[in-house]
Design a protein around this motif. Sequence first.
Motif, PDB file in Angstrom:
ATOM      1  N   LYS A 161     -13.702 -44.624  49.363  1.00 23.88           N
ATOM      2  CA  LYS A 161     -14.038 -43.561  48.070  1.00 23.88           C
ATOM      3  C   LYS A 161     -15.547 -43.863  48.075  1.00 23.88           C
ATOM      4  N   ASN A 162     -16.275 -42.845  47.843  1.00 26.48           N
ATOM      5  CA  ASN A 162     -17.710 -42.905  47.884  1.00 26.48           C
ATOM      6  C   ASN A 162     -18.079 -43.182  46.403  1.00 26.48           C
ATOM      7  N   TYR A 163     -19.125 -44.242  45.959  1.00 24.97           N
ATOM      8  CA  TYR A 163     -19.738 -44.424  44.675  1.00 24.97           C
ATOM      9  C   TYR A 163     -21.184 -44.031  45.032  1.00 24.97           C
ATOM     10  N   TRP A 164     -22.093 -43.315  44.273  1.00 20.24           N
ATOM     11  CA  TRP A 164     -23.139 -42.944  44.458  1.00 20.24           C
ATOM     12  C   TRP A 164     -23.840 -43.562  43.336  1.00 20.24           C
ATOM     13  N   PHE A 165     -25.353 -44.166  43.563  1.00 17.05           N
ATOM     14  CA  PHE A 165     -25.965 -44.594  42.409  1.00 17.05           C
ATOM     15  C   PHE A 165     -27.520 -44.107  42.403  1.00 17.05           C
ATOM     16  N   ARG A 166     -27.991 -43.421  43.284  1.00 13.43           N
ATOM     17  CA  ARG A 166     -29.527 -42.861  43.222  1.00 13.43           C
ATOM     18  C   ARG A 166     -29.563 -41.810  44.303  1.00 13.43           C
ATOM     19  N   GLN A 167     -30.587 -40.885  43.863  1.00 14.81           N
ATOM     20  CA  GLN A 167     -31.086 -39.899  44.765  1.00 14.81           C
ATOM     21  C   GLN A 167     -32.379 -40.424  45.642  1.00 14.81           C
ATOM     22  N   LEU A 168     -32.649 -39.688  46.507  1.00  9.46           N
ATOM     23  CA  LEU A 168     -33.935 -39.751  47.407  1.00  9.46           C
ATOM     24  C   LEU A 168     -34.982 -38.883  47.067  1.00  9.46           C
ATOM     25  N   ASP A 169     -36.007 -39.399  46.468  1.00 10.62           N
ATOM     26  CA  ASP A 169     -37.145 -38.325  45.997  1.00 10.62           C
ATOM     27  C   ASP A 169     -38.137 -38.085  47.213  1.00 10.62           C
ATOM     28  N   LYS A 170     -37.631 -37.888  48.384  1.00 11.46           N
ATOM     29  CA  LYS A 170     -38.702 -37.404  49.591  1.00 11.46           C
ATOM     30  C   LYS A 170     -38.192 -36.166  50.199  1.00 11.46           C
ATOM     31  N   ARG A 171     -38.792 -35.548  51.142  1.00 16.06           N
ATOM     32  CA  ARG A 171     -38.469 -34.465  51.901  1.00 16.06           C
ATOM     33  C   ARG A 171     -37.489 -34.675  53.041  1.00 16.06           C
ATOM     34  N   PHE A 172     -36.466 -34.110  53.301  1.00 10.00           N
ATOM     35  CA  PHE A 172     -35.633 -34.150  54.590  1.00 10.00           C
ATOM     36  C   PHE A 172     -34.754 -33.083  54.808  1.00 10.00           C
ATOM     37  N   GLY A 173     -34.111 -32.982  55.924  1.00 11.39           N
ATOM     38  CA  GLY A 173     -33.159 -32.091  56.129  1.00 11.39           C
ATOM     39  C   GLY A 173     -33.521 -30.396  56.027  1.00 11.39           C
ATOM     40  N   ALA A 197     -55.861 -35.531  56.685  1.00  8.25           N
ATOM     41  CA  ALA A 197     -55.773 -34.953  55.682  1.00  8.25           C
ATOM     42  C   ALA A 197     -54.142 -34.536  55.708  1.00  8.25           C
ATOM     43  N   GLU A 198     -53.945 -33.685  56.382  1.00  8.46           N
ATOM     44  CA  GLU A 198     -52.362 -33.210  56.352  1.00  8.46           C
ATOM     45  C   GLU A 198     -51.435 -34.580  56.776  1.00  8.46           C
ATOM     46  N   LEU A 199     -51.781 -35.345  57.655  1.00  2.00           N
ATOM     47  CA  LEU A 199     -51.140 -36.214  57.940  1.00  2.00           C
ATOM     48  C   LEU A 199     -50.656 -37.164  56.874  1.00  2.00           C
ATOM     49  N   GLN A 200     -51.779 -37.545  56.159  1.00  2.00           N
ATOM     50  CA  GLN A 200     -51.763 -38.273  54.903  1.00  2.00           C
ATOM     51  C   GLN A 200     -50.592 -37.663  53.817  1.00  2.00           C
ATOM     52  N   ARG A 201     -50.985 -36.281  53.619  1.00  2.00           N
ATOM     53  CA  ARG A 201     -49.659 -35.515  52.807  1.00  2.00           C
ATOM     54  C   ARG A 201     -48.365 -35.650  53.466  1.00  2.00           C
ATOM     55  N   ILE A 202     -48.329 -35.783  54.392  1.00  2.00           N
ATOM     56  CA  ILE A 202     -46.861 -35.936  55.215  1.00  2.00           C
ATOM     57  C   ILE A 202     -46.347 -37.336  54.830  1.00  2.00           C
ATOM     58  N   PHE A 203     -47.321 -38.299  54.940  1.00  2.00           N
ATOM     59  CA  PHE A 203     -46.936 -39.672  54.834  1.00  2.00           C
ATOM     60  C   PHE A 203     -46.368 -39.881  53.316  1.00  2.00           C
ATOM     61  N   TRP A 204     -47.162 -39.181  52.293  1.00  2.45           N
ATOM     62  CA  TRP A 204     -46.668 -39.219  50.867  1.00  2.45           C
ATOM     63  C   TRP A 204     -45.454 -38.479  50.788  1.00  2.45           C
ATOM     64  N   GLN A 205     -45.205 -37.561  51.275  1.00  2.00           N
ATOM     65  CA  GLN A 205     -44.042 -36.475  51.135  1.00  2.00           C
ATOM     66  C   GLN A 205     -42.710 -37.167  51.723  1.00  2.00           C
ATOM     67  N   TYR A 206     -42.836 -37.668  52.839  1.00  8.71           N
ATOM     68  CA  TYR A 206     -41.662 -38.044  53.649  1.00  8.71           C
ATOM     69  C   TYR A 206     -41.385 -39.601  53.594  1.00  8.71           C
TER      70      TYR A 206
END
Length: 357
Positions: free
Chosen positions: A217-229, A348-357
């Motif tokens: 059985k799975n028990y979940w505690f938090r979500q991930l606040d980043k971009r993926f999938g 600048a784009e690369l830094q945005r990506i590192f913030w978002q992912y």
Amino acid sequence: MSFFSRVRHVATAGVAALAFISISAVAQTKPNVVILATGGTIAGAGANSTNSATYSAAKVPVDKLISGIPELSQVANVRGEQVFQIASESLTNNDLMTLGKRVSALVKQSDVDGIVITHGSDTLEETAYFLHLVIKTDKPIVVVGSMRPSTAMSADGMLNLYNAVQVAGSKDARGRGVLVTMNDDINTARDVSKTINIHTNAFNSQWGPLGMVVEGKNYWFRQLDKRFGKNSEFNIDNIESLPQVNIVYGHQDGDALAAKAFGQGGAKAIIHAGTGNGSVAKHVVPTLQELRSQGVVIIRSARVPAGFVLRNAEQPDDKYDWVVAHDLNPQKARILAIVALTKTKDTAELQRIFWQY
């Protein structure tokens, strides 16, 4: 045949037919999970049962892994594919591409509900994060390994794999990105890292696990606040090759020889694994500045296991046109860099990506 014999025959046949239909219905209600095997300790074997740290990795094929855990059939309809039989420290960018393309093809199939990837623990976090970034799906993808070979006393691989299949087949695991199930924890591929090389509780995240799986059985505690999938801007189907990105390790009395060599060797970016807050020794800075002027992207990460690198702290990143990796460790920063550089070289784009992912 007498009348009563015919009645008994028809009744027996009817019961058998109902039993067959019942078994078929159960099989159809179970999720379909594909196990992609790549080798590693989970497929390793030692000379005897006391060898928990001394053994040969990548020895046991996927069919034997599956047949060794008959309980898997209770949670999913499982089939396996042997993609590689490699110790994970020897995996290359080309191997990541091969694995990623296969995963992408499988998640498009309507008869596949989830995927498990068995993997060596040494670079498991890197492969998992790569897939987390480039596979466009909500279906669960779980990367799993073990710290002890199957031949060892108290081997952890069987339970880890059972849990991985359970999670991969779970509807409540959908939309959470690529997951890593080890030692009962469910971690996101984005945050998890191998933090010790002996104990079975080797994989941890400084931000904590997403959940746990206990007795199926799975028990979940938090979500991930980043971009993926599905929310990721990267897609393995549109990537043909990955650029060279290397890591330079900061230390006392260090020099710039490694950075120079990587630059001359064709590196498109260099991850500097700095001390503390991503610090760079003053006699290394000029070389990194020169490499940046030649088009090599410089990304500041940190060798410390927790915390994050602050932009324009320790080094004037805006002035030098450098990027900071934020909370990604050097090896994770490298993975994001090889993916991001397939789309842009703009810092600048690369830094945005590192913030978002």
